[in-house]
Every structure is written in C-alpha cells, then in structure tokens.
Design a protein around this motif. Structure first.
Motif, PDB file in Angstrom:
ATOM      1  N   VAL A  38      -5.916  -0.128  -9.815  1.00 32.36           N
ATOM      2  CA  VAL A  38      -5.197   0.201  -8.582  1.00 32.36           C
ATOM      3  C   VAL A  38      -4.689  -1.059  -7.888  1.00 32.36           C
ATOM      4  CG1 VAL A  38      -5.421   1.168  -6.262  1.00 32.36           C
ATOM      5  CG2 VAL A  38      -6.381   2.395  -8.219  1.00 32.36           C
ATOM      6  N   VAL A  39      -5.551  -2.049  -7.688  1.00 31.85           N
ATOM      7  CA  VAL A  39      -5.150  -3.251  -6.954  1.00 31.85           C
ATOM      8  C   VAL A  39      -4.108  -4.042  -7.747  1.00 31.85           C
ATOM      9  CG1 VAL A  39      -5.936  -5.411  -5.906  1.00 31.85           C
ATOM     10  CG2 VAL A  39      -7.343  -3.349  -5.727  1.00 31.85           C
ATOM     11  N   CYS A  40      -4.288  -4.169  -9.038  1.00 32.26           N
ATOM     12  CA  CYS A  40      -3.291  -4.871  -9.853  1.00 32.26           C
ATOM     13  C   CYS A  40      -1.947  -4.145  -9.826  1.00 32.26           C
ATOM     14  CB  CYS A  40      -3.779  -5.010 -11.293  1.00 32.26           C
ATOM     15  SG  CYS A  40      -5.125  -6.184 -11.521  1.00 32.26           S
ATOM     16  N   ASP A  41      -1.990  -2.813  -9.859  1.00 28.76           N
ATOM     17  CA  ASP A  41      -0.756  -2.031  -9.783  1.00 28.76           C
ATOM     18  C   ASP A  41      -0.036  -2.299  -8.467  1.00 28.76           C
ATOM     19  OD1 ASP A  41       1.196  -0.149 -10.468  1.00 28.76           O
ATOM     20  OD2 ASP A  41       0.055   1.521  -9.599  1.00 28.76           O
ATOM     21  N   MET A  42      -0.780  -2.341  -7.367  1.00 32.09           N
ATOM     22  CA  MET A  42      -0.182  -2.627  -6.063  1.00 32.09           C
ATOM     23  C   MET A  42       0.500  -3.985  -6.040  1.00 32.09           C
ATOM     24  SD  MET A  42      -3.235  -1.338  -3.552  1.00 32.09           S
ATOM     25  CE  MET A  42      -2.643  -2.425  -2.250  1.00 32.09           C
TER      26      MET A  42
ATOM     27  N   ILE B 121      -2.742   5.933  -4.123  1.00 32.58           N
ATOM     28  CA  ILE B 121      -3.483   4.678  -4.002  1.00 32.58           C
ATOM     29  C   ILE B 121      -4.746   4.881  -3.181  1.00 32.58           C
ATOM     30  CG2 ILE B 121      -3.425   2.364  -2.971  1.00 32.58           C
ATOM     31  CD1 ILE B 121      -0.424   2.276  -3.732  1.00 32.58           C
ATOM     32  N   SER B 122      -4.597   5.456  -1.995  1.00 32.30           N
ATOM     33  CA  SER B 122      -5.763   5.631  -1.124  1.00 32.30           C
ATOM     34  C   SER B 122      -6.723   6.672  -1.657  1.00 32.30           C
ATOM     35  CB  SER B 122      -5.304   6.019   0.287  1.00 32.30           C
ATOM     36  OG  SER B 122      -4.534   7.213   0.265  1.00 32.30           O
ATOM     37  N   ALA B 123      -6.189   7.758  -2.234  1.00 31.97           N
ATOM     38  CA  ALA B 123      -7.052   8.828  -2.733  1.00 31.97           C
ATOM     39  C   ALA B 123      -7.895   8.373  -3.916  1.00 31.97           C
ATOM     40  CB  ALA B 123      -6.217  10.044  -3.124  1.00 31.97           C
ATOM     41  N   ALA B 124      -7.348   7.504  -4.752  1.00 32.47           N
ATOM     42  CA  ALA B 124      -8.084   7.039  -5.935  1.00 32.47           C
ATOM     43  C   ALA B 124      -9.360   6.320  -5.536  1.00 32.47           C
ATOM     44  CB  ALA B 124      -7.192   6.124  -6.774  1.00 32.47           C
ATOM     45  N   ILE B 125      -9.278   5.460  -4.507  1.00 25.04           N
ATOM     46  CA  ILE B 125     -10.458   4.717  -4.063  1.00 25.04           C
ATOM     47  C   ILE B 125     -11.367   5.598  -3.213  1.00 25.04           C
ATOM     48  CG2 ILE B 125     -11.253   2.677  -2.818  1.00 25.04           C
ATOM     49  CD1 ILE B 125      -9.797   2.069  -5.442  1.00 25.04           C
TER      50      ILE B 125
ATOM     51  N   PHE C 286       0.820  -1.216   0.000  1.00 30.14           N
ATOM     52  CA  PHE C 286       0.000   0.000   0.000  1.00 30.14           C
ATOM     53  C   PHE C 286       0.858   1.271   0.000  1.00 30.14           C
ATOM     54  CE2 PHE C 286      -3.078  -3.066   1.461  1.00 30.14           C
ATOM     55  CZ  PHE C 286      -4.302  -2.603   1.010  1.00 30.14           C
ATOM     56  N   LYS C 287       2.182   1.118   0.089  1.00 32.12           N
ATOM     57  CA  LYS C 287       3.041   2.284   0.283  1.00 32.12           C
ATOM     58  C   LYS C 287       3.507   2.940  -1.004  1.00 32.12           C
ATOM     59  CE  LYS C 287       4.170   3.497   3.777  1.00 32.12           C
ATOM     60  NZ  LYS C 287       3.490   4.472   4.663  1.00 32.12           N
ATOM     61  N   GLY C 288       3.243   2.329  -2.133  1.00 31.10           N
ATOM     62  CA  GLY C 288       3.610   2.985  -3.380  1.00 31.10           C
ATOM     63  C   GLY C 288       4.109   2.024  -4.440  1.00 31.10           C
ATOM     64  N   THR C 289       3.872   2.399  -5.699  1.00 27.94           N
ATOM     65  CA  THR C 289       4.302   1.613  -6.854  1.00 27.94           C
ATOM     66  C   THR C 289       5.113   2.521  -7.782  1.00 27.94           C
ATOM     67  OG1 THR C 289       2.424   2.142  -8.285  1.00 27.94           O
ATOM     68  CG2 THR C 289       2.109   0.365  -6.677  1.00 27.94           C
ATOM     69  N   ARG C 290       5.508   1.967  -8.904  1.00 32.45           N
ATOM     70  CA  ARG C 290       6.224   2.795  -9.882  1.00 32.45           C
ATOM     71  C   ARG C 290       5.326   3.876 -10.469  1.00 32.45           C
ATOM     72  NH1 ARG C 290       8.192  -2.456 -10.752  1.00 32.45           N
ATOM     73  NH2 ARG C 290       6.556  -2.906 -12.283  1.00 32.45           N
ATOM     74  N   ARG C 291       3.995   3.678 -10.384  1.00 33.85           N
ATOM     75  CA  ARG C 291       3.046   4.627 -10.976  1.00 33.85           C
ATOM     76  C   ARG C 291       2.320   5.485  -9.950  1.00 33.85           C
ATOM     77  NH1 ARG C 291      -1.074   0.987 -13.572  1.00 33.85           N
ATOM     78  NH2 ARG C 291      -2.077   2.996 -14.021  1.00 33.85           N
TER      79      ARG C 291
ATOM     80  N   TYR D 242      -5.940  -8.972  -1.034  1.00 34.38           N
ATOM     81  CA  TYR D 242      -6.044  -7.520  -1.210  1.00 34.38           C
ATOM     82  C   TYR D 242      -7.327  -7.259  -1.996  1.00 34.38           C
ATOM     83  CZ  TYR D 242      -1.020  -7.981  -0.309  1.00 34.38           C
ATOM     84  OH  TYR D 242       0.190  -8.304   0.239  1.00 34.38           O
ATOM     85  N   TYR D 243      -8.123  -6.277  -1.566  1.00 30.44           N
ATOM     86  CA  TYR D 243      -9.404  -6.106  -2.235  1.00 30.44           C
ATOM     87  C   TYR D 243      -9.878  -4.664  -2.193  1.00 30.44           C
ATOM     88  CZ  TYR D 243     -11.293  -6.008   2.524  1.00 30.44           C
ATOM     89  OH  TYR D 243     -11.545  -5.686   3.831  1.00 30.44           O
ATOM     90  N   ALA D 244     -10.805  -4.357  -3.096  1.00 29.45           N
ATOM     91  CA  ALA D 244     -11.466  -3.053  -3.133  1.00 29.45           C
ATOM     92  C   ALA D 244     -12.925  -3.268  -3.503  1.00 29.45           C
ATOM     93  CB  ALA D 244     -10.797  -2.135  -4.149  1.00 29.45           C
ATOM     94  N   ARG D 245     -13.805  -2.544  -2.828  1.00 30.25           N
ATOM     95  CA  ARG D 245     -15.245  -2.602  -3.101  1.00 30.25           C
ATOM     96  C   ARG D 245     -15.689  -1.230  -3.577  1.00 30.25           C
ATOM     97  NH1 ARG D 245     -20.103  -2.200   0.355  1.00 30.25           N
ATOM     98  NH2 ARG D 245     -21.784  -3.373  -0.637  1.00 30.25           N
ATOM     99  N   VAL D 246     -16.301  -1.188  -4.762  1.00 29.85           N
ATOM    100  CA  VAL D 246     -16.655   0.081  -5.400  1.00 29.85           C
ATOM    101  C   VAL D 246     -17.997  -0.042  -6.109  1.00 29.85           C
ATOM    102  CG1 VAL D 246     -14.246   0.801  -5.773  1.00 29.85           C
ATOM    103  CG2 VAL D 246     -15.408  -0.612  -7.492  1.00 29.85           C
ATOM    104  N   LEU D 247     -18.505   1.083  -6.620  1.00 22.82           N
ATOM    105  CA  LEU D 247     -19.645   1.031  -7.526  1.00 22.82           C
ATOM    106  C   LEU D 247     -19.242   0.280  -8.784  1.00 22.82           C
ATOM    107  CD1 LEU D 247     -20.978   4.709  -7.277  1.00 22.82           C
ATOM    108  CD2 LEU D 247     -21.870   2.675  -6.114  1.00 22.82           C
ATOM    109  N   ASP D 248     -20.209  -0.371  -9.411  1.00 23.67           N
ATOM    110  CA  ASP D 248     -19.876  -1.168 -10.591  1.00 23.67           C
ATOM    111  C   ASP D 248     -19.209  -0.330 -11.686  1.00 23.67           C
ATOM    112  OD1 ASP D 248     -22.152   0.279 -11.172  1.00 23.67           O
ATOM    113  OD2 ASP D 248     -23.398  -1.452 -11.668  1.00 23.67           O
ATOM    114  N   THR D 249     -19.600   0.951 -11.801  1.00 23.32           N
ATOM    115  CA  THR D 249     -19.009   1.813 -12.831  1.00 23.32           C
ATOM    116  C   THR D 249     -17.551   2.139 -12.543  1.00 23.32           C
ATOM    117  OG1 THR D 249     -19.922   3.717 -11.650  1.00 23.32           O
ATOM    118  CG2 THR D 249     -21.205   2.857 -13.511  1.00 23.32           C
ATOM    119  N   ASP D 250     -17.123   1.968 -11.289  1.00 20.02           N
ATOM    120  CA  ASP D 250     -15.740   2.269 -10.912  1.00 20.02           C
ATOM    121  C   ASP D 250     -14.862   1.027 -10.836  1.00 20.02           C
ATOM    122  OD1 ASP D 250     -16.139   5.092 -10.589  1.00 20.02           O
ATOM    123  OD2 ASP D 250     -17.203   4.653  -8.716  1.00 20.02           O
ATOM    124  N   LEU D 251     -15.393  -0.110 -11.277  1.00 20.15           N
ATOM    125  CA  LEU D 251     -14.601  -1.342 -11.229  1.00 20.15           C
ATOM    126  C   LEU D 251     -13.296  -1.239 -12.016  1.00 20.15           C
ATOM    127  CD1 LEU D 251     -14.284  -4.258 -10.294  1.00 20.15           C
ATOM    128  CD2 LEU D 251     -15.635  -4.970 -12.277  1.00 20.15           C
ATOM    129  N   PRO D 252     -13.277  -0.613 -13.213  1.00 20.98           N
ATOM    130  CA  PRO D 252     -11.991  -0.499 -13.923  1.00 20.98           C
ATOM    131  C   PRO D 252     -10.915   0.191 -13.092  1.00 20.98           C
ATOM    132  CG  PRO D 252     -13.803   0.017 -15.404  1.00 20.98           C
ATOM    133  CD  PRO D 252     -14.396  -0.098 -14.035  1.00 20.98           C
TER     134      PRO D 252
END
Length: 459
Positions: free
Chosen positions: A134-138, A97-101, A86-91, A119-129
């Motif tokens: 984000v999670v794949c990048d992490m 990371i936290s602000a995007a979600i 959760f601390k950072g990626t190349r991108r 590792y998981y994220a729960r969002v509106l269906d329109t925000d799934l991409p």
C-alpha cells in the motif's frame, strides 16, 4: 558511529550490470537490534531493524524533500503533495488505501517537515506485506487527479485555519519568520492561504516527479521483520510501478552547507484577542551535524526540559506566572534555532520575559551546576531509551538517520555520548548559543504600552 560492510553482495554482476549492495550497519546480539541497509541500482535505500520479540512492524518511506525546497510561489507544495498521495493511485482509490489498513487494525499517516517528508504504516508483523504494497503504491503510483487537488485544497485551508486558531502552535511559525525571514526555512510548512490557493495540479505533479525519484527516497522498516524479505517485497512493488528503471544511480547525499543566522534583537508581535500571550525568546542554534549537539541537548534539558528544569521552577513553580514553559532546539542541515516558549496572562508578559532572559544570561555566563548536569544527563539518557520502545520510533530513527546523516548510531553509542558530556562542553555551548543577543516573537492582546516595552527583552 558504528558501521561495517558485509561482503554479501558485489557492486556489479559478472555481466557488468549494477546489482544491490547490502551492509550491516549495526550488529545486534543474536540478531536483535541488527540494522541492515540494501542499496538498489536505482539508488533506492532499504533499511531494517530487527526485533523478533515483538508482534508488530512499522514500515515507512522517507522523501528527501521538505518545505525548504520550495520557491515562494510553491510554498506549501510539499505538504499539499503529502495529502494528495493518499487520494488514489492507478491501482487504488482513496477509500481502498484507507480501508486496506483499517481492515487489519493498522494505522497509517504521514508528516511533512522543513527538510523531509515521511509516509508510514504500523501493522501486525503478519500484515507487513500489505503495508509495504500500500505505502509503496502511494509513493510510486499517485495519479494526482485535478479534481482531488481542488477538493483537498479546502482541507488544507482548514488545516491552516486550525493552526491559526492555536496561538501556541502558530507562534512557532512566527518565530521561524522572526529568525529566518522570508526564506524557505522561514516560511510555514503548510504554506499560506494565498500560496495554497495559487497551486495547481501541474505544478504539484512536476514537484512530485522531481522529488520522488528513488535516489531521493529511503525505505525503513522496524519490528519483527526479515531484511531480505522486505527488500524483495519493496523491489517488487517499485518494479511493478515502473519506478526502478534507472541503472547504477547514486542516492542523494545528506544536506550540507553553512547558513549563518545573524538576526539579533528583532521583535515581531502579532496582536490577537487571545486569553494568553504566547512568547518565544530565542537565538541562532547549531546545525544538527555539529558535534556540540550533545552538550546542547544536555543544556536544553537542564534549562527547560522538564519539571525540575530552571525555567519550569523559576517561572511556574516559584512564581506561578505560566502553565506551560519550556526550551527547545531545532537543528537543520546548515543552521539551528534555540528558543524558550511560555504562555502567560498578557499582564505578566514582561515579568516572564525578564525571568527567562535572566536565566539565559546566567547560564551563558556560569554554565550549569554539577547537580543540574548530573540530573540532565540522566533525564536525557532515560528519555532517549524510553522514546525508542516501539517499532514506530525505531523506524523513525533509522530512516531519519539515513536521510540526514547517511549513517546509524547505536543506542549504546548515543548513551555513551550523552553521558560523556562535560561541564566545560556545556559552558562552551552555553556561551556560544545563549550568549547571543536574542530575538522575540509574541502573539497576544498586548496594549500599546506593553508592546512598546518588548524591546527590553532583547536589549
């Protein structure tokens, strides 16, 4: 188990290259509840469960690594790594990371267990991409910066301290040690102050590289999702990170083996100045692959799984000796634990332990009554369904099932198996599990005479 293959994708292309293979594991009515799996040539598995009627989606990535994969000096590395991703990626920075979600009202988290990490994220269906990206990048692009390793060390030490301050939580780690000793399964998931202080950036980075290969990962998404779209978006995210470079790789198989736990009559006491004494009386259970798990689940529910259970009625309702009392079973790939927990005044410890031991012995000898069996089956059936009412729970179910069993079971099949449990099956598993000599873990301010009597509970 319900499973069938779709003849939708060949194993190899006309040029002989390995390509993705897609299967329908569970076919729902009109597409609702359909579970599909695509295995990429890299060995990455992507599963989805479709629920068009909801407006949310939960996306998760399960890693086939837990604290049992650590050496003594690496104890806590899996959990440490969970923090660092959760601390950072190349991108992205940690704030990115936290602000995007946060910006889309979603929630993101992770957890580490003894045999897997998620590792998981729960969002509106329109925000799934966005959640997928984000999670794949992490998972694929973490930099594991040395400065972040040092900074997060303090956070993890505080987490260990927080656990140590909660004896009702800490006693479960003590029970694991009582039953399994100084082994990977017996050590705490968080590690210890000494092992966490001893972990360096290079050790954690090597651990990351070894255990986060696509063959060790399962991607799971549930909710208002389209399988093919999820597969394409996940593939693009992993390819962008350069994480799909292998050819025809085979996903890692579920853990297997047979680890016998022979501990009996062992007592461990951690004497602390707490208001309550926290006790776990328990014995070896069964592996999660053992077909007797259904009968044990019913037995556990009747014994200590609710307000009508034997332990709750005998210890709390009739005698008022404890506020919290329950039983539980933990199944691992090759062994298991069964325990009875209670928190009570130190002066009441021996009374509580005697009642718990008497109930265990009686059920081991006689099994359950017909009424207890009926009620436990109904309670377990209802809680199973109610526990799958949100997309996060569905994501957990399909991801964990793939990682631990490499198969899926429909809710109807699970209910049928629970409801088919017979009195003879319950008596057999009660005799096999509860009939063993127990061991005991205690945290509390016990005086010398009280401590000396603890052996009576496991005699």
């Amino acid at each position: 188990m319900t499973s069938r293959d779709d003849v939708t994708t060949a194993r190899t292309s006309s040029e002989g290259r390995a390509v993705a293979r897609t299967q329908t594991l569970l076919a729902g009515e009109n597409g609702i509840g359909t579970v599909r799996r695509t295995t990429l040539p890299s060995g990455l598995r992507i599963l989805t469960e479709t629920l068009p009627s909801v407006r949310s989606a939960t996306f998760g990535i399960w890693a086939h690594v837990g604290s049992r994969d650590e050496t003594p000096t690496l104890n806590g590395a899996t959990h440490y790594l969970e923090h660092l991703l959760f601390k950072g990626t190349r991108r992205r920075s940690a704030l990115d990371i936290s602000a995007a979600i946060d910006a889309v009202g979603g929630e993101m988290n992770a957890f580490t267990a003894k045999e897997y990490t998620c590792y998981y994220a729960r969002v509106l269906d329109t925000d799934l991409p966005l959640a997928i990206d984000v999670v794949c990048d992490m998972l694929t692009g973490s930099v594991i910066d040395a400065a972040d390793v040092d900074a997060e060390r303090g956070v993890i030490l505080e987490e260990i301290a927080m656990t140590e301050d909660d004896p009702g939580d800490c006693v479960h780690d003590l029970f694991s040690h009582t039953m399994l000793g100084d082994t990977p399964l017996g050590r705490p998931v968080l590690g210890t102050v000494d092992t966490v202080n001893g972990l360096g950036r290079d050790q954690i980075a090597r651990f990351y590289k070894k255990h986060y290969d696509p063959t060790h990962l399962v991607v799971a998404a549930a909710g208002n999702v389209d399988h093919d779209t999820v597969v394409r978006q996940v593939s693009d995210a992993f390819e962008q990170a350069g994480a799909l470079t292998r050819g025809d790789a085979t996903p890692i198989a579920p853990r297997s083996g047979s680890k016998a736990i022979r501990t009996a009559g062992r007592v461990e006491l951690l004497n602390r100045k707490t208001e309550q004494a926290h006790v776990i009386l328990g014995m070896p259970g069964i592996p999660r692959t053992d077909d007797r798990r259904w009968a044990l689940g019913v037995l556990n529910t009747a014994l200590g799984g609710g307000m009508s259970s034997r332990l709750f009625q005998e210890v709390r309702e009739k005698r008022g000796l404890a506020y919290s009392v329950y039983s539980y079973n933990s199944g691992f790939a090759d062994c298991g634990l069964f325990g009875v927990y209670a928190g009570c005044r130190p002066s009441q410890v021996h009374d509580v332990l005697k009642i718990c031991r008497d109930e265990l012995d009686q059920v081991a000898r006689d099994g359950l009554t017909d009424e207890e069996l009926r009620r436990a089956i109904g309670q377990l059936s209802g809680s199973t369904v109610l526990g799958l009412e949100d997309t996060g729970a569905l994501m957990n179910r399909i991801g964990k099932s793939e990682l631990c069993w490499a198969d899926q079971m429909s809710v109807d099949d699970m209910l049928a198996r629970i409801q088919s449990v017979t009195p003879d099956e319950v008596r057999e598993v009660a005799r096999d599990v509860l009939g063993q000599r127990p061991s005991l873990s205690v945290i509390g301010p016990l005086k010398d005479k009280q401590a000396a009597r603890l052996d009576e509970a496991v005699a």
